[in-house]
Design an enzyme around this catalytic site. Sequence first.
Site, PDB file in Angstrom:
ATOM      1  N   ASP A  34      12.090 -26.665  38.609  1.00  0.00           N
ATOM      2  CA  ASP A  34      13.518 -26.047  39.114  1.00  0.00           C
ATOM      3  C   ASP A  34      13.525 -27.053  40.424  1.00  0.00           C
ATOM      4  O   ASP A  34      12.681 -26.989  41.226  1.00  0.00           O
ATOM      5  CB  ASP A  34      13.439 -24.697  39.585  1.00  0.00           C
ATOM      6  CG  ASP A  34      14.685 -24.073  39.818  1.00  0.00           C
ATOM      7  OD1 ASP A  34      14.960 -22.863  39.388  1.00  0.00           O
ATOM      8  OD2 ASP A  34      15.373 -24.521  40.889  1.00  0.00           O
ATOM      9  N   HIS A 103      16.186 -18.492  30.311  1.00  0.00           N
ATOM     10  CA  HIS A 103      15.141 -19.173  31.092  1.00  0.00           C
ATOM     11  C   HIS A 103      14.114 -18.209  31.500  1.00  0.00           C
ATOM     12  O   HIS A 103      14.841 -17.202  32.117  1.00  0.00           O
ATOM     13  CB  HIS A 103      15.577 -20.373  32.252  1.00  0.00           C
ATOM     14  CG  HIS A 103      16.854 -19.689  32.859  1.00  0.00           C
ATOM     15  ND1 HIS A 103      17.831 -19.667  32.634  1.00  0.00           N
ATOM     16  CD2 HIS A 103      16.344 -19.464  34.225  1.00  0.00           C
ATOM     17  CE1 HIS A 103      18.442 -19.355  33.541  1.00  0.00           C
ATOM     18  NE2 HIS A 103      17.662 -19.157  34.746  1.00  0.00           N
ATOM     19  N   PHE A 104      12.957 -18.369  31.956  1.00  0.00           N
ATOM     20  CA  PHE A 104      12.023 -17.755  32.553  1.00  0.00           C
ATOM     21  C   PHE A 104      11.581 -18.725  33.529  1.00  0.00           C
ATOM     22  O   PHE A 104      11.194 -19.754  33.620  1.00  0.00           O
ATOM     23  CB  PHE A 104      10.899 -17.377  31.703  1.00  0.00           C
ATOM     24  CG  PHE A 104      11.264 -16.203  30.711  1.00  0.00           C
ATOM     25  CD1 PHE A 104      11.791 -16.424  29.543  1.00  0.00           C
ATOM     26  CD2 PHE A 104      10.721 -15.068  31.021  1.00  0.00           C
ATOM     27  CE1 PHE A 104      12.255 -15.295  28.824  1.00  0.00           C
ATOM     28  CE2 PHE A 104      11.140 -13.979  30.120  1.00  0.00           C
ATOM     29  CZ  PHE A 104      11.774 -14.209  29.071  1.00  0.00           C
TER      30      PHE A 104
HETATM   31  P1  5GP Z   1      19.222 -18.257  37.211  1.00  0.00           P
HETATM   32  O1  5GP Z   1      20.256 -18.570  36.540  1.00  0.00           O
HETATM   33  O2  5GP Z   1      17.892 -17.562  36.671  1.00  0.00           O
HETATM   34  O3  5GP Z   1      19.701 -17.323  38.534  1.00  0.00           O
HETATM   35  O4  5GP Z   1      18.588 -19.673  37.878  1.00  0.00           O
HETATM   36  C1  5GP Z   1      18.960 -20.816  37.290  1.00  0.00           C
HETATM   37  C2  5GP Z   1      18.266 -21.777  38.168  1.00  0.00           C
HETATM   38  O5  5GP Z   1      18.386 -23.170  37.591  1.00  0.00           O
HETATM   39  C3  5GP Z   1      17.972 -21.605  39.782  1.00  0.00           C
HETATM   40  O6  5GP Z   1      16.794 -21.255  40.248  1.00  0.00           O
HETATM   41  C4  5GP Z   1      18.488 -23.108  40.244  1.00  0.00           C
HETATM   42  O7  5GP Z   1      17.603 -23.789  41.393  1.00  0.00           O
HETATM   43  C5  5GP Z   1      18.023 -23.781  38.995  1.00  0.00           C
HETATM   44  N1  5GP Z   1      18.873 -25.118  38.812  1.00  0.00           N
HETATM   45  C6  5GP Z   1      20.268 -25.158  38.959  1.00  0.00           C
HETATM   46  N2  5GP Z   1      20.944 -26.521  38.559  1.00  0.00           N
HETATM   47  C7  5GP Z   1      19.727 -27.127  38.320  1.00  0.00           C
HETATM   48  C8  5GP Z   1      19.319 -28.429  37.817  1.00  0.00           C
HETATM   49  O8  5GP Z   1      20.573 -29.271  37.529  1.00  0.00           O
HETATM   50  N3  5GP Z   1      18.438 -29.018  37.392  1.00  0.00           N
HETATM   51  C9  5GP Z   1      17.254 -28.067  37.285  1.00  0.00           C
HETATM   52  N4  5GP Z   1      16.134 -28.557  37.078  1.00  0.00           N
HETATM   53  N5  5GP Z   1      17.298 -26.761  37.862  1.00  0.00           N
HETATM   54  C10 5GP Z   1      18.512 -26.332  38.361  1.00  0.00           C
END
Ligand code: 5GP
Length: 139
Positions: A34, A103-104
């Site tokens: 992340d 995703h986890f």
């Molecule tokens: P959620 O959808 O579970 O709230 O979290 C999405 C996660 O994706 C977040 O923790 C954020 O930091 C991560 N994230 C967002 N954009 C990117 C990206 O471009 N690359 C990566 N590796 N992680 C990302």
Amino acid sequence: MKTYDDENIFAKILRNEIPCFKIYEDNTTFCFMDIMPRSDGHCLVIPKSPCRNILDASDAQLAAVMATVKKVANAATVAFNADGITVQQFNETAGGQEVFHLHFHIHPRHKGIPMRAAGCMGDMDKIKQHAEQIAAVLN
Ligand code: 5GP
């Protein structure tokens, strides 16, 4: 039910359209760091096939992803000498989800150290090093 949008950021990572710090992959799952880490070693496990979250995932997608979550969680425990692991998973906007590809989150945890706030971009050199630490245990 909402449909899968293959322009989401994780779909682009899977297609190699944007870079990531990869830790692990097999035929059906992919694991990478992340970029806004809430813990040192914060990484994500996703299926290679499309689904938004657990609400539309097949049992096979979930089983494959959970097997990789277990594998990476154990490796991260060793790599960071962690006292524990937090696994997070969010479904749809109201459930806290921001990227709509299942995703986890895996967070290595240490006693007395809280997770950092969400949404802060990490140091890319550190993230790269953390990816290598976990990958080294897996290989
Ligand atoms: P959620 O959808 O579970 O709230 O979290 C999405 C996660 O994706 C977040 O923790 C954020 O930091 C991560 N994230 C967002 N954009 C990117 C990206 O471009 N690359 C990566 N590796 N992680 C990302």
